[in-house]
Enzyme design. Structure first.
Site, PDB file in Angstrom:
ATOM      1  N   LYS A  51      55.920  50.469  20.526  1.00  9.77           N
ATOM      2  CA  LYS A  51      56.265  49.128  21.341  1.00  9.77           C
ATOM      3  C   LYS A  51      55.774  47.693  20.707  1.00  9.77           C
ATOM      4  O   LYS A  51      54.594  48.092  20.374  1.00  9.77           O
ATOM      5  CB  LYS A  51      56.097  49.374  22.913  1.00  9.77           C
ATOM      6  CG  LYS A  51      56.213  48.078  23.796  1.00  9.77           C
ATOM      7  CD  LYS A  51      55.760  48.454  25.098  1.00  9.77           C
ATOM      8  CE  LYS A  51      55.922  46.910  25.960  1.00  9.77           C
ATOM      9  NZ  LYS A  51      54.918  45.947  25.519  1.00  9.77           N
ATOM     10  N   LYS A  56      49.941  48.499  16.684  1.00 15.88           N
ATOM     11  CA  LYS A  56      50.599  49.173  15.441  1.00 15.88           C
ATOM     12  C   LYS A  56      49.920  48.682  14.210  1.00 15.88           C
ATOM     13  O   LYS A  56      49.333  49.510  13.390  1.00 15.88           O
ATOM     14  CB  LYS A  56      51.942  49.195  15.221  1.00 15.88           C
ATOM     15  CG  LYS A  56      52.748  49.902  16.422  1.00 15.88           C
ATOM     16  CD  LYS A  56      54.195  49.850  16.213  1.00 15.88           C
ATOM     17  CE  LYS A  56      54.818  48.302  15.713  1.00 15.88           C
ATOM     18  NZ  LYS A  56      54.257  47.477  17.208  1.00 15.88           N
ATOM     19  N   LYS A  82      56.879  38.746  10.233  1.00 15.66           N
ATOM     20  CA  LYS A  82      55.669  37.966  10.768  1.00 15.66           C
ATOM     21  C   LYS A  82      54.700  38.332   9.821  1.00 15.66           C
ATOM     22  O   LYS A  82      53.730  37.373   9.534  1.00 15.66           O
ATOM     23  CB  LYS A  82      54.989  38.475  12.036  1.00 15.66           C
ATOM     24  CG  LYS A  82      56.064  37.865  13.203  1.00 15.66           C
ATOM     25  CD  LYS A  82      55.313  38.194  14.646  1.00 15.66           C
ATOM     26  CE  LYS A  82      54.634  39.338  14.926  1.00 15.66           C
ATOM     27  NZ  LYS A  82      55.493  40.490  14.999  1.00 15.66           N
ATOM     28  N   ASP A 169      59.690  47.989  18.431  1.00 20.13           N
ATOM     29  CA  ASP A 169      60.252  49.366  18.763  1.00 20.13           C
ATOM     30  C   ASP A 169      61.728  49.448  18.171  1.00 20.13           C
ATOM     31  O   ASP A 169      62.427  49.829  18.829  1.00 20.13           O
ATOM     32  CB  ASP A 169      60.137  49.882  20.101  1.00 20.13           C
ATOM     33  CG  ASP A 169      60.570  48.479  21.040  1.00 20.13           C
ATOM     34  OD1 ASP A 169      60.869  47.620  20.706  1.00 20.13           O
ATOM     35  OD2 ASP A 169      60.825  48.896  22.529  1.00 20.13           O
TER      36      ASP A 169
END
Length: 309
Positions: A51, A56, A82, A169
């Site tokens: 998510k 991550k 990003k 996700d």
């Protein structure tokens, strides 16, 4: 445009449609397919999903360092427009592959490895694939161009571990494309409804990709959570396993603000405990994890499953 040209275009589109039918990953499937010449050979390849905002990039960067401390040659590829996957490793926002390709009008032969790859902490090599402008283009194309550059410059020849840190996700064809390269997909999740709900859909995406590619589920990293009861309950229900548990620690938040990995944050007992968890995770992944055959729940089923009475 003459009749001959029209016929050629129609013939090509028919061939493409047939290939999609042959290799569709699921009903109604339409996605970027892997060029066989772009396969990553030799290195162990991991794709990190979860998510949005679950950690991550923090997980990927610290796992990369852990692999490097095992003596492995590591390459981390950020797959988020990003381009913030690797800044704790490099202490900067490095140029993206798309940025540097655009500067040379997409003539990749004019690029050198140092134009888009930066060495980070403890020798981890870092690449930010970047992405198309918002609302345009395809993330799968970006990943494909990145791997193409790596192959052209023979940068994968001397790599032991490749880690794809993948956007949120999002499991559309484009951002699912790292699954076409990976040996194992690992999901980062917290012990809460939203991240487990998202994890369930990622499990479904990985299962779909495994029909045509070598990727298999490796397991779950519990992150930003004091307990793991909801994650463990869900794992038991569908056939997943927890690989590691990184507790909710303010040191993790501070490491991002300091643009540092957890391995640079001192030697307090809490920090050493987190470092140890990452080292054990790297050892476990390097040794090889079983391919998990998890069966995701339907959305309404998991909605009823999660939570308390």
């Amino acid at each position: 445009m003459n009749i001959y040209t029209h016929g050629k275009i129609a013939e090509r589109e028919a061939r493409i449609a047939e290939k999609l039918r042959e290799r569709a990953d699921g009903e109604g499937s339409l996605q970027v397919h892997l060029d066989p010449t772009m396969e990553i050979d030799g290195a162990k390849v991991f794709a990190i999903y979860g998510k949005g905002g679950i950690g991550k990039s923090t997980t990927s960067s610290n796992l990369s360092v852990a692999f490097s401390m095992l003596g492995k040659r590591v390459l981390q590829i950020g797959c988020d427009p990003k381009h913030d996957s690797t800044f704790t490793l490099t202490k900067s926002l490095i140029p993206t592959v798309i940025d540097v390709l655009e500067k040379v009008d997409f003539h990749s032969e004019e690029l050198r490895p140092e134009d888009y790859m930066v060495e980070g902490y403890n020798g981890v090599q870092c690449i930010e694939a970047g992405g198309p402008p918002a609302g345009t283009g395809c993330g799968g194309y970006v990943v494909g161009q990145t791997v193409k550059l790596l192959k052209e410059h023979h940068l994968l020849d001397d790599t032991d571990v490749v880690i794809f840190d993948v956007l949120g996700d999002v499991v559309c064809g484009g951002f699912a494309s790292p699954l076409q390269h990976a040996e194992r997909a690992v999901i980062v999740a917290a012990n809460d409804f939203d991240s487990i709900f998202a994890m369930n859909r990622i499990v479904a995406a990985i299962k779909a990709k495994s029909k045509n590619y070598d990727v298999r589920l490796g397991g779950v990293i519990a992150n930003r959570s004091r307990e793991t009861d909801q994650i463990d309950r869900y794992n038991d229900a569908i056939g997943l396993k927890r690989l590691a548990h990184v507790p909710d620690s303010d040191h993790v938040r501070l490491s991002r603000l300091k643009k540092s990995t957890l391995f640079e944050m001192g030697d307090s007992p809490e920090i050493l405990g987190i470092q140890k968890e990452y080292m054990q995770l790297a050892e476990r992944l390097w040794a090889g994890t079983p391919a998990l055959e998890a069966e995701p729940m339907k959305d309404r089923e998991i909605f009823e499953f999660l939570g308390f009475e």
